[in-house]
Design a protein around this motif. Structure first.
Motif, PDB file in Angstrom:
ATOM      1  N   VAL A  75       0.837  -1.205   0.000  1.00 39.15           N
ATOM      2  CA  VAL A  75       0.000   0.000   0.000  1.00 39.15           C
ATOM      3  C   VAL A  75       0.872   1.254   0.000  1.00 39.15           C
ATOM      4  CG1 VAL A  75      -1.724   1.310   1.291  1.00 39.15           C
ATOM      5  CG2 VAL A  75      -1.915  -1.181   1.123  1.00 39.15           C
ATOM      6  N   LEU A  76       1.964   1.235   0.764  1.00 37.24           N
ATOM      7  CA  LEU A  76       2.882   2.381   0.771  1.00 37.24           C
ATOM      8  C   LEU A  76       3.495   2.597  -0.609  1.00 37.24           C
ATOM      9  CD1 LEU A  76       4.307   4.550   2.466  1.00 37.24           C
ATOM     10  CD2 LEU A  76       6.127   2.878   2.916  1.00 37.24           C
ATOM     11  N   LEU A  79       1.010   4.444  -2.725  1.00 35.03           N
ATOM     12  CA  LEU A  79       0.898   5.863  -2.371  1.00 35.03           C
ATOM     13  C   LEU A  79       2.128   6.653  -2.807  1.00 35.03           C
ATOM     14  CD1 LEU A  79      -0.657   5.589   1.214  1.00 35.03           C
ATOM     15  CD2 LEU A  79      -1.823   5.911  -0.972  1.00 35.03           C
ATOM     16  N   TRP A 202       1.309   0.101   9.839  1.00 39.43           N
ATOM     17  CA  TRP A 202       0.584   1.019   8.965  1.00 39.43           C
ATOM     18  C   TRP A 202       0.934   2.485   9.205  1.00 39.43           C
ATOM     19  CZ3 TRP A 202      -2.390  -0.735   5.007  1.00 39.43           C
ATOM     20  CH2 TRP A 202      -2.707  -2.101   5.015  1.00 39.43           C
ATOM     21  N   VAL A 205       2.029   4.464   6.066  1.00 39.25           N
ATOM     22  CA  VAL A 205       0.891   4.664   5.163  1.00 39.25           C
ATOM     23  C   VAL A 205       0.050   5.846   5.628  1.00 39.25           C
ATOM     24  CG1 VAL A 205      -1.272   3.643   4.331  1.00 39.25           C
ATOM     25  CG2 VAL A 205       0.815   2.255   4.433  1.00 39.25           C
ATOM     26  N   LEU A 206      -0.187   5.924   6.920  1.00 41.39           N
ATOM     27  CA  LEU A 206      -1.005   7.011   7.466  1.00 41.39           C
ATOM     28  C   LEU A 206      -0.291   8.356   7.379  1.00 41.39           C
ATOM     29  CD1 LEU A 206      -2.490   5.201  10.592  1.00 41.39           C
ATOM     30  CD2 LEU A 206      -3.546   5.586   8.362  1.00 41.39           C
ATOM     31  N   LEU A 209      -0.774   9.246   3.355  1.00 43.45           N
ATOM     32  CA  LEU A 209      -2.132   9.266   2.818  1.00 43.45           C
ATOM     33  C   LEU A 209      -2.796  10.645   2.823  1.00 43.45           C
ATOM     34  CD1 LEU A 209      -4.424   7.632   1.596  1.00 43.45           C
ATOM     35  CD2 LEU A 209      -5.196   7.087   3.917  1.00 43.45           C
ATOM     36  N   VAL A 213      -3.835  12.600  -0.685  1.00 46.23           N
ATOM     37  CA  VAL A 213      -5.240  12.868  -1.017  1.00 46.23           C
ATOM     38  C   VAL A 213      -5.447  14.343  -1.296  1.00 46.23           C
ATOM     39  CG1 VAL A 213      -7.587  12.870  -0.104  1.00 46.23           C
ATOM     40  CG2 VAL A 213      -6.131  10.871   0.229  1.00 46.23           C
TER      41      VAL A 213
END
Length: 341
Positions: A75-76, A79, A202, A205-206, A209, A213
């Protein structure tokens, strides 16, 4: 705008379907394959079990490896790849130059200098929160310094590019000087410079993100304005666009996404150059297509690159910046030959 003419000017549903399908396929492939011998069939069965509420075929340790190490890393990669690619597309639109990239205005040099200061001052801080904070602040600081120097010398984009070259050279010289004072920390600095998608759950990722966005929304909204800037400032102004304000907004959004990516992954090159070019060649030259599709295919590109970095020499790992350079450099050699022809 330099480069491919606007053969297509609108984002078609088929573009989005293709981009999403490619992203899902690359993510699934990268999750199924890894250095840890979990077996792709068992990993697939685990995913199905989680979706359907079935019984997990993995042990507690294996499930932890999958859901707290491998999946967050994939996921990273999505992003970070999306952030670098969409930022590269934005920079190419602002400067009307297909060779512009997210590091053009000193983000890489600023982040490198700041990280070097932190690592040499506190060697045990490598790949920790202080390094990530320093990289984020350094990247934005480098771009901000370039903007101030460029605005003091002129208001055109050529002056801003030259200011970026000057600021980048100055910060790189400072980084080299600090490294020579503390040669024992060179390995840690170069590990960061080469780029690596290391995750501890995570958290990374946070971190990325929210910035991605926000930046992606701004850049997608401004995509039509980038097309208008490509016709020239006078023509854009005649259509009610303020070129200076649009450039500033786009550069701030793109720099924010770049800083977030650099803070968690180091300096990964060629993503912001290669991906927008591939999108332009395959789907058309309008930024209404290039910006959103670069966001998707940037994720695809970096997910696949990270999969190769993890698996080619497993259990050893190749720095992901090496993989992107090996793929990006030949691509641009072929591109330059094509443009000359």
């Amino acid at each position: 705008m330099t480069g491919t003419p606007l053969t297509q000017t609108k984002l078609r549903p088929r573009h989005l379907v293709l981009g999403v399908a490619a992203l899902v396929a690359s993510v699934l492939l990268s999750v199924l394959l890894g250095a840890a011998e979990l077996g792709w069939q068992r990993v697939f069965a685990e995913i199905v079990a989680q979706l359907t509420g079935g019984v997990s075929p993995l042990s507690e340790r294996e499930a932890a490896i999958l859901w707290h190490l491998r999946v967050p890393r994939v996921v990273l990669a999505v992003l970070v790849g999306g952030a670098l690619a969409v930022s590269g597309a934005a920079f190419q639109g602002v400067f009307r130059n297909p060779l512009a990239d997210p590091y053009l205005l000193g983000a890489a040099a600023g982040a490198g200098f700041a990280v070097t200061l932190v690592i040499t001052g506190a060697p045990h801080a490598a790949l920790s929160v202080p390094v990530q904070a320093a990289a984020f602040a350094g990247a934005l600081g480098g771009v901000g310094l370039t903007w101030l120097v460029g605005r003091s010398a002129g208001r055109d984009t050529a002056t801003l590019v030259l200011a970026g070259v000057a600021v980048g050279a100055f910060l790189t010289a400072g980084q080299t000087f600090v490294q020579q004072l503390r040669v024992d920390s060179l390995q840690q600095v170069y590990m960061w410079i080469l780029g690596r998608l290391s995750t501890t759950g995570w958290r990374e990722v946070l971190i990325v993100l929210p910035y991605l966005v926000l930046s992606a929304v701004v850049l997608c909204v401004c995509a039509r304005l980038l097309d208008l800037l490509g016709t020239g400032d006078e023509e854009a102004a005649a259509l009610g666009v303020h070129p200076g304000r649009v450039r500033l907004l786009v550069l701030v959004a793109a720099s924010l996404a770049t800083a977030a990516a650099v803070s968690t992954a180091g300096l990964i090159g060629f993503v912001g150059l290669v991906v927008p070019h591939l999108v332009r060649l395959a789907m058309g030259g309008s930024f209404r297509i290039i910006v959103p599709m670069s966001l998707l295919f940037g994720g695809v590109f970096l997910v696949l690159a990270d999969m190769l970095a993890r698996t080619l020499l497993a259990p050893a790992e190749i720095p992901i910046g090496v993989i992107t350079a090996f793929t990006g450099a030949p691509f641009f050699a072929a591109l330059l030959h094509r443009r000359r022809a």
